[in-house]
Design a protein around this motif. Structure first.
Motif, PDB file in Angstrom:
ATOM      1  N   UNK A 192       0.812  -1.223   0.000  1.00  0.00           N
ATOM      2  CA  UNK A 192       0.000   0.000   0.000  1.00  0.00           C
ATOM      3  C   UNK A 192       0.840   1.265   0.000  1.00  0.00           C
ATOM      4  N   UNK A 193       0.296   2.303  -0.658  1.00  0.00           N
ATOM      5  CA  UNK A 193       0.906   3.633  -0.652  1.00  0.00           C
ATOM      6  C   UNK A 193      -0.074   4.582   0.038  1.00  0.00           C
ATOM      7  N   UNK A 194       0.378   5.396   0.983  1.00  0.00           N
ATOM      8  CA  UNK A 194      -0.543   6.302   1.689  1.00  0.00           C
ATOM      9  C   UNK A 194      -1.227   7.281   0.736  1.00  0.00           C
ATOM     10  N   UNK A 195      -2.402   7.733   1.150  1.00  0.00           N
ATOM     11  CA  UNK A 195      -3.157   8.729   0.400  1.00  0.00           C
ATOM     12  C   UNK A 195      -3.587   9.852   1.326  1.00  0.00           C
ATOM     13  N   UNK A 196      -3.966  10.978   0.710  1.00  0.00           N
ATOM     14  CA  UNK A 196      -4.590  12.064   1.450  1.00  0.00           C
ATOM     15  C   UNK A 196      -5.857  12.465   0.697  1.00  0.00           C
ATOM     16  N   UNK A 197      -6.385  13.653   0.964  1.00  0.00           N
ATOM     17  CA  UNK A 197      -7.655  14.024   0.348  1.00  0.00           C
ATOM     18  C   UNK A 197      -7.524  14.391  -1.126  1.00  0.00           C
ATOM     19  N   UNK A 198      -6.304  14.284  -1.689  1.00  0.00           N
ATOM     20  CA  UNK A 198      -6.110  14.471  -3.126  1.00  0.00           C
ATOM     21  C   UNK A 198      -5.582  13.207  -3.803  1.00  0.00           C
ATOM     22  N   UNK A 199      -5.662  12.095  -3.105  1.00  0.00           N
ATOM     23  CA  UNK A 199      -5.247  10.843  -3.714  1.00  0.00           C
ATOM     24  C   UNK A 199      -3.888  10.378  -3.248  1.00  0.00           C
ATOM     25  N   UNK A 200      -3.203   9.628  -4.113  1.00  0.00           N
ATOM     26  CA  UNK A 200      -1.961   8.972  -3.727  1.00  0.00           C
ATOM     27  C   UNK A 200      -0.871   9.989  -3.411  1.00  0.00           C
ATOM     28  N   UNK A 201      -0.084   9.697  -2.371  1.00  0.00           N
ATOM     29  CA  UNK A 201       1.040  10.530  -1.947  1.00  0.00           C
ATOM     30  C   UNK A 201       2.224  10.198  -2.862  1.00  0.00           C
ATOM     31  N   UNK A 202       2.579  11.109  -3.779  1.00  0.00           N
ATOM     32  CA  UNK A 202       3.592  10.791  -4.782  1.00  0.00           C
ATOM     33  C   UNK A 202       4.992  10.703  -4.164  1.00  0.00           C
ATOM     34  N   UNK A 203       5.264  11.425  -3.093  1.00  0.00           N
ATOM     35  CA  UNK A 203       6.565  11.299  -2.436  1.00  0.00           C
ATOM     36  C   UNK A 203       6.702   9.923  -1.802  1.00  0.00           C
ATOM     37  N   UNK A 204       5.625   9.447  -1.168  1.00  0.00           N
ATOM     38  CA  UNK A 204       5.645   8.098  -0.606  1.00  0.00           C
ATOM     39  C   UNK A 204       5.757   7.060  -1.714  1.00  0.00           C
ATOM     40  N   UNK A 205       5.091   7.306  -2.845  1.00  0.00           N
ATOM     41  CA  UNK A 205       5.176   6.385  -3.972  1.00  0.00           C
ATOM     42  C   UNK A 205       6.616   6.273  -4.461  1.00  0.00           C
TER      43      UNK A 205
END
Length: 411
Positions: free
Chosen positions: A146-159
């Motif tokens: 899993x990759x974390x998300x916020x209220x705008x979708x996937x967290x690209x830095x975490x990705x």
């Protein structure tokens, strides 16, 4: 004396697969008095019953021997042309030969998993994500990260960080009106996803069953249309939410080599999708203004979404949060710490209202305080009534004394 030996056991992938919480919830809510916010079903009153019936009548009258026979695995050329035209009109230039027609977009996802994934391969997903995708990847024997998300979708830095650590083969996303959260990934993040995929050598599965159900804001380009991602993105689409789920018609748009492998996998699985259903859909798309019907659908869903959003503040306990989608069918709710949406579901059903608990949508550690609510299937009056029933449960819990109360961790 005859010796009887038990047959061999099931494959490991079958033993590991769990049931669908959504299907189980739908079974529990079959009583007509239950107001169900559980399933992601299009509003029944928006289905063009007469137009679809006429389409079947036409193809069965004009070319019965063609539509009742076997067909090509790739799909009805007329349907593929109609879908390609719709994609092109939405700024993704497409040809009929770019598409493979599937039995719903769920089959498209299964074909993709068959074509790309070996047991033990890594797939990265948004967290939370579409439950049936998790089931599909589990059946393929993949390792899901899993990759974390916020209220705008996937967290690209975490990705980017996870990509460097895990070296996955596939990224699965629902970037527009995501299931279950309703969030939409902004263009800049889509560009970042495309760049990361290009730099790291990654396939992208861009699942888009809800994109034509926008009722606020402007269209955001598909990841598949971005320069960095054109050669590595598989776009999955469907007629289920915009025409009829019962017709079971979806498609995948993929680079030629991968599309060819998926076509061979489909040939082995079911030869082809229903000939008559494809023909009827192709005729319908040629003869009817689906876009005009989608304007009406979007207006209806906006009205229902707003009714649910307005009611949530008066329904949920203090400290709850929820998404505010610009389209699609879902609102994602997080209750305060200490609540367990799974534990509360049976009580909700006893009050003749239902939702889907959020925990099964997580690939990693689940958040028990989350739940998914669909506003699509009921008008504002029914939504208001259903929310009143749900409010009764939370009011009772807020009054419940002692350390056993589900509200005990609320600030």
């Amino acid at each position: 004396m005859n010796t009887r030996i038990a047959p061999p056991g099931f494959a490991a992938r079958a033993a590991a697969a769990g049931g669908s919480v959504i299907r189980e919830a739908l079974a529990l809510t079959a009583r007509p008095e239950v107001i169900s916010f559980a399933g992601g079903l299009p509003a029944s009153e928006l289905l063009d019953v007469e137009g679809i019936r006429a389409a079947y009548d036409h193809v069965l009258t004009e070319s019965p021997h063609r539509v009742l026979q076997y067909s090509t695995t790739e799909g009805d050329p007329r349907l593929r042309e109609a879908v390609a035209a719709r994609l092109s009109a939405r700024q993704l230039p497409s040809r009929a030969e770019d598409l493979l027609v599937t039995t719903g977009s769920q089959q498209a996802l299964a074909l993709l998993a068959t074509a790309l994934l070996e047991p033990g391969d890594t797939v990265v997903v948004e967290n939370p994500t579409y439950l049936a995708a998790l089931q599909c990847f589990t059946y393929a024997g993949a390792r899901v990260v899993p990759v974390p998300t916020d209220d705008q979708g996937i967290d690209v830095e975490a990705l980017a960080r996870i990509m460097a650590e895990e070296r996955p083969k596939l990224l699965y996303l629902v970037p527009t009106f995501q299931n279950p959260t309703g969030h939409t990934l902004p263009l800049e993040r889509r560009r970042s996803v495309a760049r990361i995929a290009a730099e790291r050598g990654l396939w992208i599965a861009e699942d888009d069953p809800y994109g034509e159900l926008r009722f606020r804001g402007e269209h955001v380009p598909w990841i598949a249309s971005l320069d960095d991602a054109r050669d590595r993105t598989v776009l999955l689409g469907s007629l289920s939410k915009i025409l009829s789920p019962g017709m079971r018609l979806g498609w995948l748009r993929a680079p030629a080599a991968l599309r060819g492998v998926c076509t061979l996998a489909k040939q082995a699985l079911d030869l082809h999708t229903s000939t008559v259903d494809q023909a009827a859909a192709a005729h319908y798309l040629r003869e009817h203004d689906l876009d005009a019907r989608l304007v009406r659908a979007s207006y209806t869903y906006r009205e229902r979404c707003d009714a649910m959003l307005d009611a949530l503040a008066h329904t949920l306990p203090s400290g709850s949060t929820w998404s505010r989608p610009d389209g699609g069918m879902f609102i994602w709710v997080r209750l305060p710490d200490g609540y367990d949406a799974i534990a509360l579901l049976s009580e909700a059903i006893a009050h003749d209202v239902a939702y889907v608990p959020g925990a099964p949508f997580f690939a990693g550690q689940a958040d028990p305080a989350t739940l998914r609510m669909s506003f699509a299937g009921h008008g504002p009056a029914q939504i208001e009534q259903g929310m009143k029933r749900l409010a009764q449960i939370f009011r009772y819990r807020e009054r419940e004394p002692g350390p056993g109360a589900l509200l005990r961790n609320r600030q």
